[in-house]
Design an enzyme around this catalytic site. Structure first.
Site, PDB file in Angstrom:
ATOM      1  CB  CYS A 114      -0.938  -0.006   1.195  1.00 29.39           C
ATOM      2  SG  CYS A 114      -1.922  -1.527   1.322  1.00 29.39           S
ATOM      3  CG  HIS A 242      -3.306   3.074   2.001  1.00 25.28           C
ATOM      4  ND1 HIS A 242      -3.969   2.591   0.882  1.00 25.28           N
ATOM      5  CD2 HIS A 242      -3.296   2.057   2.906  1.00 25.28           C
ATOM      6  CE1 HIS A 242      -4.341   1.339   1.111  1.00 25.28           C
ATOM      7  NE2 HIS A 242      -3.946   1.002   2.327  1.00 25.28           N
ATOM      8  CG  ASN A 272      -7.008  -1.327   1.332  1.00 23.33           C
ATOM      9  OD1 ASN A 272      -6.223  -1.038   0.429  1.00 23.33           O
ATOM     10  ND2 ASN A 272      -6.591  -1.697   2.534  1.00 23.33           N
TER      11      ASN A 272
END
Length: 316
Positions: A114, A242, A272
């Site tokens: 990520c 993020h 996500n």
């Protein structure tokens, strides 16, 4: 001082939006359970004819078209990802062929989960300094639905597919990204078994461990970037974090002491998307006019590895 500025962005999402009610038909969950714990209301999954490669190419094409830069001017192409269609060739090498970049273009994939897009920004900044061609293409892209265990309700409701891209330019009179990168080696809190494992290559996550790490890493990294840049949090026009979990972001923003109005995201709609998360949000902010020329975006990624990365990106 020398560094890079953002010239343009692009993005791509699959056709199919998958709501929490859709997820409840596949696993024992509900819209209320998912939304209250994650902030997610929907995510996008690739369907027939869509793939990591198609998303990557679509986002890259859009960013290039908006930049006005020809493919012959690209010196570096980096794809941040952990879910590419092929272990080899790299997704970046496929882009080189399909977009017509010169054969001496530096092309490779980068896996920092990520944090990958921010890692790639700094890597491109360093490589472009030594390149004869001063424009770079960075793409964050994931097809996480292909590596998701849809019997595990703790993880399957979180992840989605998508791609975000950026074209940057390096110049001697441009500011540094003041990047801060790091990791705390860990293959237990968040991992995907590899090709030689006897286990399926699905995402495995210890949610509590990741939460504890994230709410520490995000504010710590953001503070380090502004200190390195010699500015304050108030000097940042937009925070691009993020989009892992809304509760993580809310907790970390409070701990950081940043203005929540500058920290809004898109997790409710996209879920996500790992390495695609930061560039997808960056594209939304640029195309909606919330980020404009001369403004500064503090981008922070955190995730599997356990990695973290922050960079102060200015729009040209």
């Amino acid at each position: 001082m020398n560094g890079i500025k953002l010239l343009s962005t692009g993005s791509a999402l699959p056709r199919q939006a998958v709501t929490n009610d859709d997820m409840a038909k596949r696993v024992d969950t509900s819209d209320e359970w998912i939304a209250s714990r994650t902030g997610i209301r929907s995510r996008y999954h690739c369907t027939e004819g869509e793939s990591h490669t198609t998303l990557c190419l679509a986002a890259a094409k859009q960013a290039l078209e908006r930049s006005g830069i020809g493919p012959e001017q690209i010196g570096v192409c980096i794809v941040a990802t952990l879910s590419q269609d092929f272990l080899t060739p790299a997704a970046a090498c496929i882009l080189q062929r399909d977009l017509g970049f010169p054969e001496d273009t530096v092309c490779f994939d980068l896996n920092a989960a990520c944090s990958g897009f921010v890692y790639a920004l700094h890597t491109a900044e360093c490589l472009l300094a030594a390149s004869a061609r001063k424009y770079g293409l960075i793409v964050g892209v994931e097809a996480l639905s292909r590596i998701t265990d849809f019997t595990d309700r703790g993880t399957c409701v979180l992840f989605g597919d998508g791609a975000g891209a950026a074209v940057v330019e390096w110049r001697e009179d441009y500011p540094s990204l003041h990047a801060v990168l790091g990791c705390r080696g860990n293959q237990e809190a968040l991992y995907v078994p590899g090709a030689n494992s006897t286990d399926p290559s699905y995402i495995h996550m210890d949610g509590k461990a990741v939460f504890r790490f994230a709410v520490e890493a995000l504010p710590h990294c953001a503070r380090q970037v502004v200190e390195k840049a010699g500015i304050t949090l108030d000097d940042v026009d937009r925070f691009v974090f993020h989009q892992a979990n809304q509760r993580i972001i809310d907790f970390a923003v409070k701990k950081l002491g940043a203005d929540p109005a500058k920290c809004t995201g898109n997790i409710a709609r996209t879920g996500n998307t790992s390495a695609a998360s930061v560039p997808l949000l960056l594209d939304e902010l640029v195309t909606s006019g919330q980020l404009t020329s001369g403004q500064k975006a503090l981008c922070v990624g955190f995730g599997g590895g356990l990695t973290w990365a922050g960079a102060l990106l200015e729009l040209a």
